[in-house]
Scaffold this motif. Sequence first.
Motif: not given
Length: 190
Positions: A24-29, A33-36, A62-64, A170-173
């Motif tokens: 999740m953090e790697a994706l946010a980086d 925009n991530i809605l948790p 992480i998401t804000g 690790s394959k999510i993105t």
Amino acid sequence: MNNKTIGFAITGSFCTFKRVLSEMEALADTGINILPIMSATAYSTDTRFGKAEDFINQIEKITGHSIIHTIADAEPIGPKDLLDALIIAPCTGNTLAKLANGITDTSVTMAAKATLRNQKPVIIAVSTNDGLGGSGKNIGLLHNTKNIYFVPYGQDDPIKKTNSLVADMSKITETLSLALDGKQVKEILF
């Protein structure tokens, strides 16, 4: 994937939370925009893997964004067309069963229903001790459902937990990126 809003839903497979939050953090980086979203169980349960409050604080940092954790809070996702895609990681056998059978009684299943209603991809990162048992038929049904995409998965411990399946978090993105183009990762099983 720039300018995308992605829902990131977490259900109660607590042993995978640290790996999932790392992704999740790697994706946010990347600037997405991530809605948790969390199931009520994931949102409120302390386990040997960590305290619910600590996970909540980490996810919101992480998401804000505040975490969507009720059906009422998840319901507007559909009518307001809030998401470009939804990731469910980890996705438990319980949630798999609900998705496969059209049951909408949690914030996560409501978010999935809303996303599918809008013809957007739902990405599933399975984590269940009965993937090769009771949950097998639900995984099969979901593999044949339009706009459902799976993160590659396999047995996590074939000797001690013969029916257990877990996604390669690790394959999510990569799975998300392909799903946004309407494509499934080619090598789904490892």
